[in-house]
Design a protein around this motif. Structure first.
Motif, PDB file in Angstrom:
ATOM      1  N   TRP A  58      27.619   1.967 -39.556  1.00  0.00           N
ATOM      2  CA  TRP A  58      27.223   3.280 -39.027  1.00  0.00           C
ATOM      3  C   TRP A  58      27.769   4.357 -39.955  1.00  0.00           C
ATOM      4  O   TRP A  58      28.810   4.972 -39.678  1.00  0.00           O
ATOM      5  N   ASP A  59      27.074   4.615 -41.073  1.00  0.00           N
ATOM      6  CA  ASP A  59      27.462   5.710 -41.944  1.00  0.00           C
ATOM      7  C   ASP A  59      26.793   6.993 -41.439  1.00  0.00           C
ATOM      8  O   ASP A  59      26.114   7.004 -40.418  1.00  0.00           O
ATOM      9  N   TRP A  60      26.974   8.093 -42.166  1.00  0.00           N
ATOM     10  CA  TRP A  60      26.439   9.385 -41.714  1.00  0.00           C
ATOM     11  C   TRP A  60      24.924   9.345 -41.564  1.00  0.00           C
ATOM     12  O   TRP A  60      24.372   9.899 -40.602  1.00  0.00           O
ATOM     13  N   HIS A  61      24.237   8.671 -42.472  1.00  0.00           N
ATOM     14  CA  HIS A  61      22.774   8.655 -42.457  1.00  0.00           C
ATOM     15  C   HIS A  61      22.232   7.920 -41.234  1.00  0.00           C
ATOM     16  O   HIS A  61      21.271   8.368 -40.606  1.00  0.00           O
ATOM     17  N   ARG A  62      22.850   6.806 -40.903  1.00  0.00           N
ATOM     18  CA  ARG A  62      22.369   6.056 -39.747  1.00  0.00           C
ATOM     19  C   ARG A  62      22.642   6.819 -38.447  1.00  0.00           C
ATOM     20  O   ARG A  62      21.810   6.820 -37.529  1.00  0.00           O
ATOM     21  N   ILE A  63      23.798   7.472 -38.357  1.00  0.00           N
ATOM     22  CA  ILE A  63      24.097   8.301 -37.191  1.00  0.00           C
ATOM     23  C   ILE A  63      23.088   9.429 -37.083  1.00  0.00           C
ATOM     24  O   ILE A  63      22.606   9.767 -36.000  1.00  0.00           O
ATOM     25  N   GLU A  64      22.724  10.032 -38.234  1.00  0.00           N
ATOM     26  CA  GLU A  64      21.744  11.119 -38.245  1.00  0.00           C
ATOM     27  C   GLU A  64      20.380  10.647 -37.762  1.00  0.00           C
ATOM     28  O   GLU A  64      19.688  11.354 -37.020  1.00  0.00           O
ATOM     29  N   MET A  65      19.998   9.445 -38.160  1.00  0.00           N
ATOM     30  CA  MET A  65      18.717   8.897 -37.687  1.00  0.00           C
ATOM     31  C   MET A  65      18.715   8.714 -36.174  1.00  0.00           C
ATOM     32  O   MET A  65      17.739   9.047 -35.491  1.00  0.00           O
ATOM     33  N   GLU A  66      19.816   8.209 -35.642  1.00  0.00           N
ATOM     34  CA  GLU A  66      19.897   7.990 -34.195  1.00  0.00           C
ATOM     35  C   GLU A  66      19.944   9.323 -33.443  1.00  0.00           C
ATOM     36  O   GLU A  66      19.369   9.456 -32.362  1.00  0.00           O
ATOM     37  N   ARG A  67      20.608  10.313 -34.030  1.00  0.00           N
ATOM     38  CA  ARG A  67      20.653  11.647 -33.424  1.00  0.00           C
ATOM     39  C   ARG A  67      19.255  12.228 -33.272  1.00  0.00           C
ATOM     40  O   ARG A  67      18.876  12.742 -32.209  1.00  0.00           O
ATOM     41  N   ILE A  68      18.462  12.145 -34.340  1.00  0.00           N
ATOM     42  CA  ILE A  68      17.111  12.701 -34.316  1.00  0.00           C
ATOM     43  C   ILE A  68      16.211  11.895 -33.376  1.00  0.00           C
ATOM     44  O   ILE A  68      15.407  12.462 -32.630  1.00  0.00           O
ATOM     45  N   ARG A  69      16.372  10.568 -33.375  1.00  0.00           N
ATOM     46  CA  ARG A  69      15.594   9.739 -32.453  1.00  0.00           C
ATOM     47  C   ARG A  69      15.888  10.123 -31.005  1.00  0.00           C
ATOM     48  O   ARG A  69      14.985  10.231 -30.172  1.00  0.00           O
ATOM     49  N   GLY A  70      17.165  10.382 -30.688  1.00  0.00           N
ATOM     50  CA  GLY A  70      17.529  10.781 -29.335  1.00  0.00           C
ATOM     51  C   GLY A  70      16.951  12.124 -28.949  1.00  0.00           C
ATOM     52  O   GLY A  70      16.512  12.323 -27.805  1.00  0.00           O
TER      53      GLY A  70
END
Length: 321
Positions: free
Chosen positions: A288-300
């Motif tokens: 879970w690096d910054w990019h993957r967290i960002e993807m999940e944030r936008i998906r949510g």
């Protein structure tokens, strides 16, 4: 003697009635919330352990893991249909969301407040509930045990969006049942200054360092006469090119509800591309690096897109009257 016996019997009835309705007594709500605050007061050490645990076991990042409380609906919470009254769901949501927000925002909070004051931001620090939407799917019977499960869906430059679910736990071979679902949003304030969720979560230690080539969302000052824009704009007659909503890398525009699916795919592809360029490798599925967290944030945020846009539409409709 008879009057004393009568008084004693009424006292017994009153005590029993209070005990079986303990959750609904005066000040019980305050006690429940303060208990959740103290029980979930996290330190930077707690954050570090939680992140290390998720990285070694390939679990979901702690930012998106749900928290749960369990409760029952006493007699004083029932309505004339003899099931949990719709107004009482919000007290349970307060307790569940307090558990979640305390966990995420208390670590290193004193230092965060000091940093804001050094920047000239004065006034009281507050975590403010912006709005709540709840849908009722099935009844909750008196004294039935249920779970309230809440988790962070995502955040933009202003709002932290939370999803909550009332659940009947699995029993006797039956699967768990969703009884109600809810969306809520919170904003963090320091006086009149809006503190961005990204800053709060970074200060608390939940977010990893952001790559230099990605924009950062900052807090902003609001005038009381101005209403803030929703995180995701509704579709207008002309496509909007404003990028002030969701804080996406490289100026990606915030998607409108009708374009949610296509925009999500585009954002994910863009983020994956940036991650590959920055690190020179594909992100590990368990990392879970910054990019993957960002993807999940936008998906949510896409899940709540229409609801967030509806907030502004309701205000506009009121202005027409």
């Amino acid at each position: 003697m008879t009057s004393f016996s009568t008084l004693a019997s009424w006292r017994t009835v009153a005590i029993i009635f209070a005990l079986i309705n303990l959750k609904s007594l005066p000040l019980a709500w305050h006690v429940r919330l303060f208990y959740r605050m103290f029980a979930n007061w996290y330190t930077p050490a707690h954050v570090k352990r939680a992140i290390q645990s998720s990285s070694t076991s390939n679990k979901t990042h702690p930012l998106f893991q749900p928290v749960s409380i369990f409760s029952r609906s006493p007699l004083l919470e029932t309505d004339y249909n003899l099931h949990k009254s719709n107004s009482t769901y919000f007290a349970d949501l307060d307790e569940s969301r307090t558990t979640l927000m305390t966990k995420f925002l208390t670590p290193n909070s004193k230092q965060g407040v000091k940093n804001l004051e050094k920047e000239g931001h004065r006034g009281r620090t507050g975590i403010i509930l912006g709005s709540v939407h709840t849908s009722f799917h099935r009844e909750i019977k008196p004294y039935e045990r249920y779970e309230v499960r809440s988790r962070v869906l995502g955040w933009d430059k202003k709002w932290i969006v939370i999803g909550s679910w009332f659940i009947r736990p699995a029993r006797k071979g039956k699967e768990e049942v969703v009884l109600a679902s809810s969306l809520s949003k919170y904003v963090v304030k320091k006086g009149r200054f809006t503190v961005s969720p990204e800053r709060c979560l970074t200060t608390a230690g939940w977010l990893p360092p952001k790559p230099e080539n990605c924009k950062s969302g900052a807090g902003h000052r609001e005038d009381s006469s101005e209403e803030s824009e929703p995180a995701i704009k509704a579709q207008t007659t002309e496509p909007s090119t404003d990028t002030s909503g969701i804080d996406t890398p490289d100026g990606l525009a915030a998607p409108v509800p009708e374009q949610a699916v296509e925009a999500t795919s585009a954002v994910v592809e863009k983020l994956e591309s940036i991650a590959e360029k920055t690190s020179g490798r594909q992100v590990d599925a368990g990392e879970w690096d910054w990019h993957r967290i960002e993807m999940e944030r936008i998906r949510g945020l896409q899940i709540a897109a229409n609801w967030l846009a509806l907030d502004k539409q309701l205000l506009e409709e009121y202005a027409r009257d």
